[in-house]
Write a protein that holds these residues in place. Structure first.
Motif, short mmCIF file in Angstrom:
data_model
loop_
_atom_site.label_atom_id
_atom_site.label_comp_id
_atom_site.label_asym_id
_atom_site.label_seq_id
_atom_site.Cartn_x
_atom_site.Cartn_y
_atom_site.Cartn_z
N ARG A 107 34.23 14.94 0.04
CA ARG A 107 32.99 14.46 -0.58
C ARG A 107 32.24 13.44 0.27
O ARG A 107 31.17 12.98 -0.14
N ALA A 115 37.19 21.71 7.86
CA ALA A 115 36.73 23.08 7.55
C ALA A 115 37.51 24.11 8.38
O ALA A 115 37.94 23.83 9.50
N GLY A 116 37.65 25.30 7.78
CA GLY A 116 38.33 26.39 8.49
C GLY A 116 39.77 26.04 8.86
O GLY A 116 40.22 26.37 9.95
N ASP A 132 31.14 26.63 3.41
CA ASP A 132 30.28 26.57 2.22
C ASP A 132 30.45 25.24 1.47
O ASP A 132 29.50 24.73 0.89
N GLU A 190 28.22 19.99 -0.22
CA GLU A 190 28.22 18.52 -0.26
C GLU A 190 26.91 17.97 0.30
O GLU A 190 26.31 17.05 -0.27
N GLY A 221 33.73 27.41 8.56
CA GLY A 221 34.59 27.48 7.37
C GLY A 221 35.53 28.67 7.37
O GLY A 221 35.64 29.41 8.36
N GLY A 280 35.69 31.04 4.39
CA GLY A 280 34.97 32.16 3.79
C GLY A 280 33.59 32.35 4.39
O GLY A 280 33.14 33.47 4.62
N PRO A 339 35.70 18.12 9.99
CA PRO A 339 36.87 18.45 10.81
C PRO A 339 37.91 19.28 10.05
O PRO A 339 38.69 20.00 10.65
N ASP A 386 34.82 12.12 6.92
CA ASP A 386 36.17 11.57 7.11
C ASP A 386 37.09 11.82 5.93
O ASP A 386 38.29 11.57 6.00
N1 LIG Z 1 37.96 14.58 6.78
C1 LIG Z 1 38.29 15.38 5.78
N2 LIG Z 1 39.59 15.52 5.39
C2 LIG Z 1 39.95 16.35 4.40
N3 LIG Z 1 39.07 17.11 3.71
C3 LIG Z 1 37.76 17.02 4.04
C4 LIG Z 1 37.31 16.15 5.08
N4 LIG Z 1 35.95 16.28 5.18
C5 LIG Z 1 35.59 17.17 4.23
N5 LIG Z 1 36.66 17.63 3.56
C6 LIG Z 1 36.73 18.67 2.51
O1 LIG Z 1 36.94 19.91 3.17
C7 LIG Z 1 36.75 20.93 2.19
C8 LIG Z 1 36.53 22.26 2.81
O2 LIG Z 1 35.33 22.32 3.51
P1 LIG Z 1 34.54 23.68 3.68
O3 LIG Z 1 34.38 24.35 2.36
O4 LIG Z 1 33.33 23.41 4.45
O5 LIG Z 1 35.53 24.56 4.57
P2 LIG Z 1 36.33 25.85 4.17
O6 LIG Z 1 36.88 25.71 2.79
O7 LIG Z 1 37.26 26.16 5.28
O8 LIG Z 1 35.17 26.97 4.20
P3 LIG Z 1 34.56 27.93 3.06
O9 LIG Z 1 34.19 27.08 1.88
O10 LIG Z 1 33.35 28.53 3.72
O11 LIG Z 1 35.64 28.91 2.74
C9 LIG Z 1 35.65 20.40 1.30
O12 LIG Z 1 36.10 20.47 -0.03
C10 LIG Z 1 35.48 18.94 1.73
O13 LIG Z 1 35.39 18.06 0.64
#
Ligand SMILES: Nc1ncnc2c1ncn2[C@@H]1O[C@H](COP(=O)(O)OP(=O)(O)OP(=O)(O)O)[C@@H](O)[C@H]1O
Length: 325
Positions: A46, A14-15, A69, A74, A98, A100, A12, A43
């Motif tokens: 990690r 991401a992006g 990514d 993960e 996401g 990137g 949730p 949630d």
């Molecule tokens: N429920 C959550 N609350 C907060 N952070 C979370 C949750 N679930 C996962 N995450 C963290 O969200 C982070 C970002 O996820 P992700 O890299 O998929 O998205 P992004 O950074 O927007 O995309 P990209 O890496 O493609 O630029 C990860 O480091 C992950 O650990």
């Protein structure tokens, strides 16, 4: 019992929380395309590591990642940390949510939910290489896996800053530009020894990228020679470079031509080791790594991924088809 349904792991966060906002939309599209699935959400940071491990133990072999990514990273770490089934039996599809979304760029998957789901339905798969990083620290040894690219020095400092901005709710290409500029102002190049398949090199490092995929940093082609199924990394090492050097190469970073600059050296490698007196910052697939001495090894053809087009693949014999059940 092996599950025939897809497992969808949605992040949730991401992006910049696009995952939470678009959850209903993604579920609707999956149902419309008659994909049978069970969805779980991560949630906390990690969480997708343990979720992936638990769900593989529960019999899921086909996993759709609705995230960026970092979520892919993960999930793959979860798949590699479990011992219920070999990673070669797992297939991963991607719905890019996401910021990137750099992994999809090498695999010909558009940054659009509907088209990404259509590609999952087509089900063309390749077994891609996976990177294994061993971080040696005074008190512990840590192992991490990656799917796209690992970066050291300036690249890793920029990734860490981008993550902090994303956590504050910032989104889009501006996140990367802002992190680049602020990192440049505080970063100092460091003397570093590195070993490419045990052959020693020494440099004053600005930044290094170790690629399985070609892109990182939101579309920069930092490892233009990387091929995700040839059993080798492409390593790009940039020596200390001034501001003018960076500005002169800025467009070249996006089309890969910067590797012709005199400050840049590239290698192909099955293993690379970085050693410095003071540990340098590191990242893999955009996620910050603990600091230490880093050894990176390629694990050829380790996990099945669904792709859109194959223009960046080697099509060597081990890139076998793995039909979905
Ligand atoms: N429920 C959550 N609350 C907060 N952070 C979370 C949750 N679930 C996962 N995450 C963290 O969200 C982070 C970002 O996820 P992700 O890299 O998929 O998205 P992004 O950074 O927007 O995309 P990209 O890496 O493609 O630029 C990860 O480091 C992950 O650990």
């Amino acid at each position: 019992m092996i599950q025939s349904d897809w497992l969808v792991i949605l992040n949730p966060h991401a992006g910049s929380r696009r995952g939470a906002h678009d959850k209903g939309k993604i579920m609707k599209l999956l149902k419309k395309h008659k994909i049978n699935f069970h969805m779980v959400t991560s949630d906390y940071p990690r969480h997708a590591i343990s979720l992936a491990g638990e769900m593989v133990a529960a019999g899921y072999r086909n996993i759709i990642i609705a995230g960026g990514d970092g979520t892919l990273n993960e999930v793959v770490n979860g798949v590699f940390q479990q011992d219920n089934c070999p990673p070669e039996e797992v297939t991963i599809g991607m719905i890019p949510v996401g910021t990137g979304n750099d992994w999809i760029r090498t695999f010909g998957i558009p940054d659009e939910y509907k088209k990404a789901i259509e590609i999952i339905l087509e089900g063309k798969t390749i077994r891609q290489d996976v990177g294994k990083i061993t971080i040696r620290r005074p008190t512990e040894t840590v192992t991490r896996y990656f799917m796209n690219m690992a970066g050291f020095g300036f690249d890793a400092m920029t990734a860490a800053r981008a993550n902090r901005l994303k956590d504050k709710g910032k989104s889009g290409i501006r996140v990367y530009i802002h992190s680049l500029v602020s990192s440049y102002l505080s970063y100092r190049s460091r003397r570093l020894r590195y070993f490419v398949d045990e052959k020693p090199f020494e440099t004053v490092l600005f930044s290094a990228s170790v690629g399985i995929g070609k892109f990182n940093g939101g579309g920069m082609m930092q490892a233009p020679g990387a091929i995700p199924d040839n059993g080798e990394f492409q390593v790009t090492v940039i020596r200390r470079i001034g501001l003018w050097g960076i500005l002169r190469n800025f467009t070249g970073l996006y089309n890969g031509s910067f590797i012709q600059d005199k400050h840049v050296t590239t290698h192909t490698a099955r293993q690379i080791r970085f050693e410095s007196d003071k540990p340098i910052p590191g990242e893999s697939d955009g996620e910050t790594l603990k600091r230490g001495h880093y050894t990176l090894e390629i694990l050829p053809g380790k996990i099945n991924v669904i792709y859109g087009n194959d223009r960046y693949f080697s099509r060597q014999p081990h890139a076998e088809e793995h039909p979905l059940k």
